[in-house]
Design a protein around this motif. Structure first.
Motif, short mmCIF file in Angstrom:
data_model
loop_
_atom_site.label_atom_id
_atom_site.label_comp_id
_atom_site.label_asym_id
_atom_site.label_seq_id
_atom_site.Cartn_x
_atom_site.Cartn_y
_atom_site.Cartn_z
N GLU A 1 32.77 -5.60 -36.10
CA GLU A 1 34.71 -5.96 -35.22
C GLU A 1 34.03 -6.02 -34.16
OE1 GLU A 1 39.05 -4.77 -35.57
OE2 GLU A 1 37.61 -3.13 -36.37
N GLY A 2 33.90 -7.28 -33.18
CA GLY A 2 33.32 -7.28 -32.39
C GLY A 2 32.10 -7.13 -31.77
N SER A 3 31.26 -6.98 -32.68
CA SER A 3 29.65 -7.38 -32.38
C SER A 3 28.69 -7.79 -33.10
CB SER A 3 29.39 -5.44 -32.18
OG SER A 3 28.64 -4.52 -33.47
N GLN A 4 27.57 -7.87 -32.95
CA GLN A 4 26.80 -8.82 -34.52
C GLN A 4 25.41 -8.41 -33.90
OE1 GLN A 4 24.71 -13.09 -34.91
NE2 GLN A 4 27.39 -13.00 -34.54
N ALA A 5 24.88 -7.87 -34.89
CA ALA A 5 22.80 -7.67 -34.91
C ALA A 5 22.99 -8.39 -35.90
CB ALA A 5 22.88 -5.78 -34.95
N ASN A 6 21.06 -8.68 -35.28
CA ASN A 6 20.09 -10.00 -36.17
C ASN A 6 18.68 -9.51 -36.20
OD1 ASN A 6 21.98 -12.31 -36.69
ND2 ASN A 6 22.89 -12.21 -33.87
N PHE A 7 18.00 -9.91 -37.59
CA PHE A 7 16.56 -9.99 -37.79
C PHE A 7 16.19 -10.55 -38.75
CE2 PHE A 7 13.07 -7.46 -39.40
CZ PHE A 7 12.62 -7.13 -38.67
N SER B 1 17.96 -7.89 -26.62
CA SER B 1 17.52 -9.00 -27.79
C SER B 1 15.07 -8.65 -27.56
CB SER B 1 17.47 -9.93 -28.03
OG SER B 1 16.28 -10.18 -26.83
N TYR B 2 14.83 -7.86 -28.99
CA TYR B 2 13.52 -8.05 -28.75
C TYR B 2 12.80 -8.95 -29.16
CZ TYR B 2 8.98 -6.42 -29.90
OH TYR B 2 7.59 -6.03 -29.78
N GLN B 3 11.80 -9.54 -28.98
CA GLN B 3 11.09 -10.89 -29.94
C GLN B 3 9.28 -10.64 -29.44
OE1 GLN B 3 11.20 -15.16 -28.81
NE2 GLN B 3 12.88 -14.38 -27.33
N ASN B 4 9.03 -10.79 -30.26
CA ASN B 4 7.66 -10.80 -30.65
C ASN B 4 7.28 -12.35 -31.31
OD1 ASN B 4 6.75 -10.01 -33.49
ND2 ASN B 4 6.77 -8.26 -32.69
N ARG B 5 5.20 -12.36 -30.92
CA ARG B 5 5.26 -13.71 -31.42
C ARG B 5 3.70 -13.43 -31.76
NH1 ARG B 5 4.59 -19.15 -28.79
NH2 ARG B 5 5.62 -20.95 -31.01
N TYR B 6 2.70 -14.02 -32.23
CA TYR B 6 1.37 -14.12 -32.74
C TYR B 6 1.12 -15.11 -32.63
CZ TYR B 6 -3.57 -13.20 -33.76
OH TYR B 6 -5.02 -13.92 -34.09
N VAL B 7 0.00 -16.24 -32.05
CA VAL B 7 -0.17 -17.23 -31.64
C VAL B 7 -1.31 -17.35 -32.05
CG1 VAL B 7 -0.08 -19.89 -31.55
CG2 VAL B 7 1.35 -18.29 -30.41
N PHE C 1 2.20 -19.84 -36.07
CA PHE C 1 2.51 -18.97 -35.49
C PHE C 1 3.13 -17.92 -36.36
CE2 PHE C 1 4.63 -22.74 -33.99
CZ PHE C 1 5.52 -22.30 -34.51
N THR C 2 3.75 -16.72 -35.51
CA THR C 2 4.62 -15.95 -36.33
C THR C 2 4.89 -14.70 -35.80
OG1 THR C 2 5.22 -14.98 -37.99
CG2 THR C 2 3.31 -14.06 -37.17
N GLY C 3 6.19 -14.75 -35.68
CA GLY C 3 6.98 -13.30 -35.14
C GLY C 3 8.21 -12.06 -35.33
N LEU C 4 8.63 -11.46 -35.00
CA LEU C 4 10.01 -11.37 -35.62
C LEU C 4 11.07 -11.73 -33.94
CD1 LEU C 4 8.66 -8.22 -37.64
CD2 LEU C 4 9.74 -10.10 -38.17
N SER C 5 12.31 -10.93 -34.86
CA SER C 5 13.21 -10.62 -33.41
C SER C 5 14.21 -10.29 -33.85
CB SER C 5 13.07 -12.26 -33.09
OG SER C 5 14.08 -13.15 -33.39
N THR C 6 14.92 -9.51 -32.98
CA THR C 6 15.86 -8.50 -33.30
C THR C 6 16.86 -9.51 -31.97
OG1 THR C 6 16.78 -6.77 -34.27
CG2 THR C 6 15.31 -6.17 -32.68
N ASP C 7 18.50 -8.80 -31.85
CA ASP C 7 18.88 -8.78 -30.93
C ASP C 7 20.54 -8.07 -31.78
OD1 ASP C 7 21.85 -11.24 -32.01
OD2 ASP C 7 19.21 -12.12 -32.32
N TRP C 8 20.96 -7.52 -30.37
CA TRP C 8 22.28 -6.67 -31.00
C TRP C 8 22.97 -7.47 -29.33
CZ3 TRP C 8 25.00 -3.59 -26.81
CH2 TRP C 8 25.31 -3.07 -27.73
N GLU C 9 24.45 -7.71 -30.03
CA GLU C 9 25.47 -8.34 -28.86
C GLU C 9 26.90 -7.64 -28.95
OE1 GLU C 9 26.04 -12.28 -28.48
OE2 GLU C 9 24.52 -12.74 -29.43
N THR C 10 27.71 -7.50 -28.15
CA THR C 10 28.88 -7.94 -27.55
C THR C 10 29.60 -8.73 -26.77
OG1 THR C 10 29.74 -6.17 -25.85
CG2 THR C 10 28.98 -5.21 -28.11
N ARG C 11 30.86 -8.42 -26.52
CA ARG C 11 31.36 -9.58 -26.10
C ARG C 11 30.99 -9.31 -24.50
NH1 ARG C 11 37.35 -10.94 -25.87
NH2 ARG C 11 36.75 -12.64 -25.00
#
Lengths: 124, 212
Positions: B82-88, B128-134, B113-123
């Motif tokens: 309720e008022g927040s969202q997180a993603n992977f 956020s964090y992301q990585n990437r291997y190329v 290339f491949t990578g994971l990213s995650t984020d969390w946010e409210t208003r």
């Protein structure tokens, strides 16, 4: 240098946050005697108004997603998304109906979740 | 070839804002991202809210090579509060890398290339964090990761101008400058998101996202 830049930025960031005044916007709020204001479309006189409390609405991309998905439906005449209230107001065309299961599916398929659905609001 | 790519990038503006790499069902997203390392243009289509497929073009400024790839972004998990969202997310791509510099002049390699990213946010808050291997044969073998923190000094409703103050930390172990800090301002309204900032290396970062 990096530590200074980082410290200055964080100082400014938290001070601005502390002193800034939240902007409140009443778009989408409903009083008992008036139709809801919508961000898109119109309230069809005699059409049903459905209010949905949803989880996960935090930004304009979320609101845009809900708006686009619902406005594709022929039954919908207008819509409002309130980020502050986590609320979606759906105005239906006169004589049209969307049942709770379909509304919940549209929201879930858009990537969000339904908390509750209220159909007690009547348009004037 | 290089000039054409640069013109395309400049036309659209310039960096891939990596926030929300999957959109709503049947939506298109166009993104540009420019920082000290590379210019990126990315366009993708989301058949559902859980994956997107598209085209990714990059030009790496110092090493002077290009990447043209098909990519797929998958929303592996979303937590709605309720008022927040997180993603992977998982992001992968495959295509061709072309170099016209030094020992790799006029050299083309398969790139992945491949990578994971995650984020969390409210208003109000954003993390956020992301990585990437190329990897593209002899042209590039690169790992990088980015962490971003942000705060909205005021809360705005849908359709109004949202302003965010953000700080990005980029870590690239193989780069000359392994750690780069970039304060950013994010302006966000409706389907448009713009980020701009200057790093402690004095490189401009400019990102733009539009959803159709």
């Amino acid at each position: 240098m990096r530590i200074i830049v980082c410290s200055l930025f964080l100082t400014v960031l938290f001070n601005v946050s502390a002193y800034a005044q939240d902007l409140k916007n009443d778009i989408g709020s409903i009083s008992e005697n008036e139709n809801p204001s919508l961000s898109i479309g119109i309230v069809d006189p005699g059409g049903e108004i459905v209010s949905v409390d949803a989880f996960g609405l935090v930004c304009d991309f979320c609101a845009t997603a809900i708006e686009k998905v619902f406005m594709r439906k022929n039954e919908v005449s207008g819509l409002n998304v309130s980020l502050a209230d986590h609320q979606i107001i759906i105005a239906l065309k006169n004589g049209e109906h969307l049942d709770d299961a379909e509304i919940e599916k549209l929201i879930t398929d858009s990537g969000y979740n339904v908390k509750s659905i209220d159909r007690s609001i009547a348009s004037n | 070839m290089q000039n054409i790519f640069l013109i395309i990038v400049l036309f659209v503006c310039c960096t891939v804002v990596q926030a929300r790499p999957v959109s709503y069902p049947q939506a298109w997203t166009a993104t540009t991202f420019n920082d000290g390392d590379r210019h990126v243009f990315n366009a993708h289509y989301s058949p559902t809210a859980f994956y997107a497929i598209g085209y990714n073009a990059e030009y790496w400024r110092d090493d002077k090579f290009q990447i043209h790839a098909l990519h797929m972004n998958n929303l592996l998990k979303r937590w709605n509060g309720e008022g927040s969202q997180a993603n992977f997310y998982l992001r992968t791509g495959i295509g061709a890398a072309y170099s016209d510099e030094g020992e790799f002049d006029d050299h083309t390699e398969l790139v992945a290339f491949t990578g994971l990213s995650t984020d969390w946010e409210t208003r109000r808050y954003f993390l956020s964090y992301q990585n990437r291997y190329v990897e593209a044969g002899n042209i590039i073998d690169n790992f990088s990761q980015r962490f971003k923190i942000g705060i909205a000094p005021y809360l705005a409703e849908y359709g109004s101008l949202h302003t965010w103050l953000m700080l990005e930390v980029r870590h690239a172990p193989e780069a000359d400058d392994q750690l780069v800090l970039t304060p950013l301002v994010r302006l966000f309204s409706g389907p448009n998101l713009l980020e701009a900032g200057v790093s402690d290396d004095r490189d401009v970062q400019f990102n733009f996202v539009h959803r159709f």
